[in-house]
Design a protein around this motif. Structure first.
Motif, mmCIF file in Angstrom:
data_model
loop_
_atom_site.group_PDB
_atom_site.id
_atom_site.type_symbol
_atom_site.label_atom_id
_atom_site.label_comp_id
_atom_site.label_asym_id
_atom_site.label_seq_id
_atom_site.Cartn_x
_atom_site.Cartn_y
_atom_site.Cartn_z
ATOM 1 N N PRO A 152 0.805 -1.225 0.000
ATOM 2 C CA PRO A 152 0.000 0.000 0.000
ATOM 3 C C PRO A 152 0.843 1.282 0.000
ATOM 4 O O PRO A 152 0.489 2.253 -0.668
ATOM 5 C CB PRO A 152 -0.829 -0.129 1.290
ATOM 6 N N ALA A 153 1.935 1.283 0.744
ATOM 7 C CA ALA A 153 2.809 2.459 0.737
ATOM 8 C C ALA A 153 3.464 2.622 -0.632
ATOM 9 O O ALA A 153 3.594 3.746 -1.153
ATOM 10 C CB ALA A 153 3.867 2.334 1.829
ATOM 11 N N LEU A 154 3.867 1.516 -1.230
ATOM 12 C CA LEU A 154 4.463 1.573 -2.564
ATOM 13 C C LEU A 154 3.466 2.125 -3.575
ATOM 14 O O LEU A 154 3.834 2.934 -4.448
ATOM 15 C CB LEU A 154 4.929 0.175 -2.972
ATOM 16 N N GLU A 155 2.219 1.708 -3.472
ATOM 17 C CA GLU A 155 1.190 2.215 -4.386
ATOM 18 C C GLU A 155 1.086 3.731 -4.309
ATOM 19 O O GLU A 155 0.965 4.421 -5.334
ATOM 20 C CB GLU A 155 -0.164 1.584 -4.055
ATOM 21 N N ARG A 156 1.129 4.275 -3.117
ATOM 22 C CA ARG A 156 1.014 5.732 -2.957
ATOM 23 C C ARG A 156 2.189 6.469 -3.595
ATOM 24 O O ARG A 156 2.044 7.601 -4.047
ATOM 25 C CB ARG A 156 0.907 6.086 -1.470
ATOM 26 N N LEU A 157 3.348 5.840 -3.614
ATOM 27 C CA LEU A 157 4.507 6.465 -4.232
ATOM 28 C C LEU A 157 4.439 6.412 -5.759
ATOM 29 O O LEU A 157 4.897 7.338 -6.437
ATOM 30 C CB LEU A 157 5.790 5.779 -3.751
ATOM 31 N N LEU A 158 3.886 5.339 -6.282
ATOM 32 C CA LEU A 158 3.868 5.139 -7.732
ATOM 33 C C LEU A 158 2.643 5.740 -8.409
ATOM 34 O O LEU A 158 2.652 5.936 -9.630
ATOM 35 C CB LEU A 158 3.934 3.641 -8.048
ATOM 36 N N TYR A 159 1.599 5.997 -7.626
ATOM 37 C CA TYR A 159 0.367 6.568 -8.186
ATOM 38 C C TYR A 159 -0.014 7.801 -7.373
ATOM 39 O O TYR A 159 -0.845 7.754 -6.480
ATOM 40 C CB TYR A 159 -0.760 5.528 -8.160
ATOM 41 N N ARG A 160 0.625 8.916 -7.700
ATOM 42 C CA ARG A 160 0.399 10.162 -6.987
ATOM 43 C C ARG A 160 0.316 11.290 -7.998
ATOM 44 O O ARG A 160 0.877 11.221 -9.090
ATOM 45 C CB ARG A 160 1.498 10.423 -5.953
ATOM 46 N N ASP A 161 -0.381 12.333 -7.628
ATOM 47 C CA ASP A 161 -0.584 13.460 -8.535
ATOM 48 C C ASP A 161 0.656 14.333 -8.671
ATOM 49 O O ASP A 161 0.921 14.891 -9.734
ATOM 50 C CB ASP A 161 -1.763 14.315 -8.056
ATOM 51 N N GLU A 162 1.429 14.430 -7.597
ATOM 52 C CA GLU A 162 2.597 15.292 -7.618
ATOM 53 C C GLU A 162 3.867 14.461 -7.830
ATOM 54 O O GLU A 162 3.875 13.254 -7.580
ATOM 55 C CB GLU A 162 2.708 16.090 -6.317
ATOM 56 N N PRO A 163 4.943 15.075 -8.317
ATOM 57 C CA PRO A 163 6.199 14.333 -8.531
ATOM 58 C C PRO A 163 6.747 13.774 -7.221
ATOM 59 O O PRO A 163 6.483 14.294 -6.135
ATOM 60 C CB PRO A 163 7.143 15.403 -9.105
ATOM 61 N N LEU A 164 7.539 12.731 -7.343
ATOM 62 C CA LEU A 164 8.203 12.174 -6.167
ATOM 63 C C LEU A 164 9.224 13.168 -5.620
ATOM 64 O O LEU A 164 9.942 13.808 -6.396
ATOM 65 C CB LEU A 164 8.926 10.878 -6.533
ATOM 66 N N PRO A 165 9.320 13.286 -4.311
ATOM 67 C CA PRO A 165 10.386 14.107 -3.725
ATOM 68 C C PRO A 165 11.728 13.402 -3.882
ATOM 69 O O PRO A 165 11.782 12.232 -4.267
ATOM 70 C CB PRO A 165 9.968 14.215 -2.263
ATOM 71 N N PRO A 166 12.831 14.077 -3.595
ATOM 72 C CA PRO A 166 14.165 13.464 -3.747
ATOM 73 C C PRO A 166 14.334 12.158 -2.976
ATOM 74 O O PRO A 166 15.133 11.311 -3.368
ATOM 75 C CB PRO A 166 15.101 14.557 -3.217
ATOM 76 N N THR A 167 13.598 12.020 -1.879
ATOM 77 C CA THR A 167 13.713 10.803 -1.066
ATOM 78 C C THR A 167 12.835 9.654 -1.583
ATOM 79 O O THR A 167 12.922 8.544 -1.066
ATOM 80 C CB THR A 167 13.291 11.114 0.383
ATOM 81 N N GLY A 168 12.012 9.919 -2.595
ATOM 82 C CA GLY A 168 11.040 8.917 -3.046
ATOM 83 C C GLY A 168 11.667 7.622 -3.505
ATOM 84 O O GLY A 168 11.222 6.525 -3.145
ATOM 85 N N CYS A 169 12.723 7.717 -4.305
ATOM 86 C CA CYS A 169 13.348 6.501 -4.825
ATOM 87 C C CYS A 169 14.000 5.677 -3.718
ATOM 88 O O CYS A 169 14.015 4.439 -3.772
ATOM 89 C CB CYS A 169 14.364 6.857 -5.901
ATOM 90 N N ALA A 170 14.534 6.348 -2.714
ATOM 91 C CA ALA A 170 15.129 5.618 -1.587
ATOM 92 C C ALA A 170 14.071 4.783 -0.884
ATOM 93 O O ALA A 170 14.322 3.627 -0.504
ATOM 94 C CB ALA A 170 15.780 6.593 -0.614
#
Length: 360
Positions: free
Chosen positions: A158-176
């Protein structure tokens, strides 16, 4: 030590699991088929080998593929390849939908099931804790081991889903965080698979005796259908269109709500009629019951196909609500057959499952 999103609800869950195990142990009552412990001792290794083990092998492989995709897709953290990441996410989520039924043993230990997929979510805890994690500069150095010791809310699908399906770009920490979640899922799936490899050939894997093991296997099957009916369909549907809660549907952001249900139903069908499944415990005299069960599965799966791919829209649109309602009726009918008609003829008595009495 792993945090618990809700200590009270987790304590209730633990007590119910313990009570279920106590009630299940050795329960072959009067008026049931005279199954012997030897029947169950022979059945359990076949069920584990043919039904359970393939699901965990698939889960481990899908998690490894997700970790590989996370490395490739996040090669440039400032411009992640979301298509690659989303494709791998769906493969891992498919594997989880096929394996989540098997709560006996490894998935129940160490909160592995909740860590892999913390759902249903309460009090918006995933968004809150994920936002805090993403905002922390130390998150850049996050790894799977560190994440595995944090709250279950940010560890899994569920946390991964929120990172991959979001309206705004990932922050710099997103990929980590994405890479840490993927690595954490590999660890969980691999641990569960290894535990099953060590126990699968035993006459009573993760149980005190063969009868208890068979009963727990069957309780897991019924619990999955209860989750499908009550949480995956009933909760979003509500009593009427005004009470519908489309965003309580499982993985609605990635459009997986009905896809998960279809895979859950197929996994349950395989647990009954696949090689080594519970149908092997039915005698020829129960052929009519077997036919009724086959029809009930076919009807439920057909209703899930008819409902399409957008459960939130189904429950929110008055003209489409009948699709979700019909699906719920078919799943409940299947569940009733499995709960009421099968246990007496295969020689088990059911106790509580982990959802009984949970009004939260």
């Amino acid at each position: 030590m792993t945090d618990k999103p809700s200590g009270k609800s987790f304590d209730k869950l633990t007590r119910r699991q313990t009570l279920a195990a106590m009630l299940a142990a050795g329960m072959v009552g009067t008026g049931m088929r005279s199954a012997s412990a030897a029947d169950f001792a022979a059945f359990n290794p076949g069920y584990a080998k043919n039904i359970v083990m393939p699901a965990f092998a698939q889960l481990a492989a899908a998690s490894e593929s997700l970790a590989t995709a996370a490395s490739a897709g996040c090669a440039d953290p400032k411009a992640p390849d979301l298509i690659t990441l989303q494709q791998a996410y769906h493969i891992a989520a498919d594997a989880w939908a096929d394996a989540q039924m098997f709560r006996l043993g490894p998935l129940a230990d160490g909160q592995r099931a909740e860590r892999f997929a913390y759902w249903p979510e309460r009090r918006n805890i995933i968004d809150k804790q994920l936002s805090a994690l993403l905002a922390d500069d130390d998150t850049i150095s996050l790894d799977a081991a560190k994440l595995g010791g944090s709250s279950v809310a940010v560890q899994g699908i569920p946390a991964l889903e929120r990172l991959l399906y979001r309206d705004e770009p990932l922050p710099p920490t997103g990929c980590a965080v994405i890479q840490a979640i993927a690595g954490n899922l590999v660890a969980i799936a691999t641990e569960a698979q290894k535990a099953w490899q060590q126990a699968a050939a035993k006459p009573a894997p993760f149980a005190a005796n063969p009868t208890e093991a068979t009963t727990q296997f069957y309780t897991n099957l019924l619990t999955l259908l209860q989750i499908v009916a009550d949480q995956k369909i009933g909760a979003p549907l509500g009593g009427d269109v005004a009470a519908a809660k489309p965003k309580s549907a499982e993985q609605w952001r990635s459009g997986r709500s009905l896809r998960n249900i279809r895979r859950n139903l197929a996994a349950a069908q395989n647990a009954l009629f696949g090689k080594g499944g519970f149908a092997a415990l039915l005698t020829p005299e129960q052929s009519a019951l077997a036919d009724n069960l086959k029809k009930a599965f076919a009807d439920a799966i057909a209703a899930a196909e008819k409902a399409g791919d957008d459960l939130p829209a189904d429950v929110s649109d008055e003209s489409r609500r009948h699709l979700a309602t019909e699906l719920l009726v078919k799943v409940n009918h299947l569940r009733d057959l499995l709960r009421q008609d099968v246990p007496p003829v295969i020689g088990i008595t059911l106790g509580f499952n982990e959802l009984d009495g949970d009004g939260s």
